[in-house]
Design a protein around this motif. Sequence first.
Motif, PDB file in Angstrom:
ATOM      1  N   UNK A 154       0.818  -1.208   0.000  1.00 29.10           N
ATOM      2  CA  UNK A 154       0.000   0.000   0.000  1.00 29.10           C
ATOM      3  C   UNK A 154       0.855   1.264   0.000  1.00 29.10           C
ATOM      4  N   UNK A 155       2.161   1.111   0.122  1.00 33.42           N
ATOM      5  CA  UNK A 155       3.075   2.252   0.015  1.00 33.42           C
ATOM      6  C   UNK A 155       3.681   2.308  -1.377  1.00 33.42           C
ATOM      7  N   UNK A 156       4.190   1.185  -1.852  1.00 32.41           N
ATOM      8  CA  UNK A 156       4.896   1.167  -3.126  1.00 32.41           C
ATOM      9  C   UNK A 156       3.960   1.274  -4.336  1.00 32.41           C
ATOM     10  N   UNK A 157       2.878   0.538  -4.337  1.00 33.35           N
ATOM     11  CA  UNK A 157       2.097   0.416  -5.569  1.00 33.35           C
ATOM     12  C   UNK A 157       1.213   1.630  -5.883  1.00 33.35           C
ATOM     13  N   UNK A 158       0.525   2.242  -4.925  1.00 35.82           N
ATOM     14  CA  UNK A 158      -0.286   3.417  -5.286  1.00 35.82           C
ATOM     15  C   UNK A 158       0.481   4.733  -5.325  1.00 35.82           C
ATOM     16  N   UNK A 159       1.694   4.770  -4.792  1.00 36.88           N
ATOM     17  CA  UNK A 159       2.438   6.031  -4.705  1.00 36.88           C
ATOM     18  C   UNK A 159       2.620   6.733  -6.044  1.00 36.88           C
ATOM     19  N   UNK A 160       3.009   6.036  -7.142  1.00 40.18           N
ATOM     20  CA  UNK A 160       3.161   6.746  -8.426  1.00 40.18           C
ATOM     21  C   UNK A 160       1.875   7.424  -8.887  1.00 40.18           C
ATOM     22  N   UNK A 161       0.728   6.796  -8.631  1.00 39.59           N
ATOM     23  CA  UNK A 161      -0.547   7.390  -9.057  1.00 39.59           C
ATOM     24  C   UNK A 161      -0.894   8.613  -8.236  1.00 39.59           C
ATOM     25  N   UNK A 162      -0.513   8.599  -6.953  1.00 36.80           N
ATOM     26  CA  UNK A 162      -0.837   9.726  -6.061  1.00 36.80           C
ATOM     27  C   UNK A 162       0.173  10.856  -6.213  1.00 36.80           C
ATOM     28  N   UNK A 163       1.467  10.515  -6.261  1.00 37.68           N
ATOM     29  CA  UNK A 163       2.517  11.542  -6.299  1.00 37.68           C
ATOM     30  C   UNK A 163       2.698  12.135  -7.688  1.00 37.68           C
ATOM     31  N   UNK A 164       2.414  11.353  -8.729  1.00 42.69           N
ATOM     32  CA  UNK A 164       2.602  11.835 -10.111  1.00 42.69           C
ATOM     33  C   UNK A 164       1.350  11.584 -10.929  1.00 42.69           C
ATOM     34  N   UNK A 165       0.253  12.223 -10.600  1.00 43.58           N
ATOM     35  CA  UNK A 165      -0.988  11.979 -11.354  1.00 43.58           C
ATOM     36  C   UNK A 165      -0.861  12.453 -12.802  1.00 43.58           C
ATOM     37  N   UNK A 166      -1.294  11.605 -13.704  1.00 37.61           N
ATOM     38  CA  UNK A 166      -1.267  11.958 -15.116  1.00 37.61           C
ATOM     39  C   UNK A 166       0.065  11.773 -15.797  1.00 37.61           C
ATOM     40  N   UNK A 167       1.118  11.336 -15.082  1.00 35.27           N
ATOM     41  CA  UNK A 167       2.442  11.193 -15.688  1.00 35.27           C
ATOM     42  C   UNK A 167       2.736   9.763 -16.131  1.00 35.27           C
ATOM     43  N   UNK A 168       1.830   8.839 -15.874  1.00 34.27           N
ATOM     44  CA  UNK A 168       1.987   7.446 -16.293  1.00 34.27           C
ATOM     45  C   UNK A 168       3.291   6.843 -15.749  1.00 34.27           C
ATOM     46  N   UNK A 169       3.463   6.969 -14.445  1.00 39.66           N
ATOM     47  CA  UNK A 169       4.629   6.374 -13.787  1.00 39.66           C
ATOM     48  C   UNK A 169       4.288   4.964 -13.340  1.00 39.66           C
ATOM     49  N   UNK A 170       5.299   4.086 -13.361  1.00 38.75           N
ATOM     50  CA  UNK A 170       5.140   2.707 -12.914  1.00 38.75           C
ATOM     51  C   UNK A 170       5.667   2.565 -11.487  1.00 38.75           C
ATOM     52  N   UNK A 171       5.196   1.580 -10.742  1.00 41.98           N
ATOM     53  CA  UNK A 171       5.591   1.489  -9.326  1.00 41.98           C
ATOM     54  C   UNK A 171       7.028   1.040  -9.079  1.00 41.98           C
ATOM     55  N   UNK A 172       7.581   0.190  -9.950  1.00 41.03           N
ATOM     56  CA  UNK A 172       8.907  -0.381  -9.691  1.00 41.03           C
ATOM     57  C   UNK A 172       9.939   0.030 -10.722  1.00 41.03           C
ATOM     58  N   UNK A 173       9.682  -0.252 -11.981  1.00 38.30           N
ATOM     59  CA  UNK A 173      10.665  -0.024 -13.043  1.00 38.30           C
ATOM     60  C   UNK A 173      10.025   0.811 -14.135  1.00 38.30           C
ATOM     61  N   UNK A 174      10.682   1.905 -14.506  1.00 34.66           N
ATOM     62  CA  UNK A 174      10.163   2.772 -15.556  1.00 34.66           C
ATOM     63  C   UNK A 174      10.666   2.308 -16.923  1.00 34.66           C
ATOM     64  N   UNK A 175       9.782   2.349 -17.925  1.00 30.12           N
ATOM     65  CA  UNK A 175      10.150   1.959 -19.292  1.00 30.12           C
ATOM     66  C   UNK A 175      10.652   3.187 -20.037  1.00 30.12           C
ATOM     67  N   UNK A 176      11.935   3.459 -19.870  1.00 32.55           N
ATOM     68  CA  UNK A 176      12.504   4.658 -20.501  1.00 32.55           C
ATOM     69  C   UNK A 176      12.518   4.548 -22.016  1.00 32.55           C
ATOM     70  N   UNK A 177      12.476   3.329 -22.553  1.00 29.63           N
ATOM     71  CA  UNK A 177      12.558   3.153 -24.006  1.00 29.63           C
ATOM     72  C   UNK A 177      11.276   3.586 -24.716  1.00 29.63           C
ATOM     73  N   UNK A 178      10.144   3.642 -24.002  1.00 26.91           N
ATOM     74  CA  UNK A 178       8.914   4.110 -24.645  1.00 26.91           C
ATOM     75  C   UNK A 178       8.136   5.085 -23.761  1.00 26.91           C
ATOM     76  N   UNK A 179       8.791   5.585 -22.694  1.00 28.26           N
ATOM     77  CA  UNK A 179       8.177   6.536 -21.765  1.00 28.26           C
ATOM     78  C   UNK A 179       6.865   6.006 -21.176  1.00 28.26           C
TER      79      UNK A 179
END
Length: 417
Positions: A154-179
């Motif tokens: 409940x800390x790791x998985x929802x944090x990207x949605x709450x801290x970066x709304x609308x930025x399409x961030x992933x919880x663990x690993x970001x796909x820099x090759x396709x943003x």
Amino acid sequence: MGGEVANDMELPLSWAASGQSILKLNIRHLWLCGVWQLPGSWMFEAYGALGLALGVWNAIEGSLAIYYSWGDMEETTLVLTSTVYIGCNTIKMAFSRRNRRQYYALARRVQTLVSLQSESCFADPALAGIQKDSQRLALRLTLGILLFMFAQCFVWFPTPLVAHPGERRLPLVQHAWDNNTNYYALSYASQCVIGAWTSQLGYSVDLLFMAVMILVAAQLRILSLRIASLKTEDCEENLEDGERRMNGMPADTCDKMYENLCLCIETHQKILRFIKHLQNTMSSVVVTQFCCCVLVACVALFQATYSTDFSAVLMCASFLPVPSSHVFLYCWAAHNVTEQAEVVVFSAYSCSWVEASGRFKRALRILISRAQKPLVLTAGHIYPINREAFVSLVNASYSYYALLGQMNRRSNQIIRS
């Protein structure tokens, strides 16, 4: 005959048999994670293979993310935190599935070990209390730590949605090759599933061995109290023939104290044989866990200290107790086994050996000689598992963290200049 008995010990447990086991919670949680067959089917094998496949996929995904973020120390260390931890748990899953027969035998042998001194525990409420307390402690620690790790989701998985709304961030690993544009929802869901699955699995394996070591330490403590309570039987001297008698019979044929000592020695030997089996079963897992936790604690502490992203700081700060607790569980439980093994020697000195028979003293010397040999569990049959090892691993992790901090400061100075 011995081979047949060994093969029977290594057979899978049924669901009903697991419910009667002293390790019920550990076994059924490992079954839920796809490791322990009860007894199993092709669907269970497919379920376990899916967990391994997701772990391998996460390793590939993390490797690609590190490649694309190379040079950005903050992003690289954040990816390493999750990738190394999940990779470690995937390796532990592979070891556990490969050595599952040893796990089946371990569950049956610990049940037999606990029953060895059940008669003494039944006769003495104090000994029964020790046994019940050890079982209660193992159960509560297992349940509490599994719930703590589940709360991390409940800390790791929802944090990207709450801290970066609308930025399409992933919880663990970001796909820099396709943003993170392709299959975003699927990628988010898969990272949540593999993160929750492997974190529960990693702790479940460690908690199984921790529970076993708690039970073994309790059996050694019970044995020590049994040895210390050995008292000289009432004896009487036959003045007519000069023969020492006990309860009206020759002492050589009715030495209850000697018989009780023999039972204690036999129990001690069985405990030592069981610990050898435990050592062989958990050795590869402990080595993997120690190496992983040193690196994960280092990069997580670096993120919590130097990251400019508040969400990353929050996730890593909440995650910091996880790697250290993995190591501490092993070191604390194994150190207790070592301490209780040492107490056996002092208990032997505390019994009424002065007035005992000659054969009792000879048997007691054998017990003392064996018990004086340090009983130290090791990782990979090389590295001792004790409290000193925990301090040493924490120091090593901090040293690597300090090195990363120095490298980060130098890189910032180069960029500014």
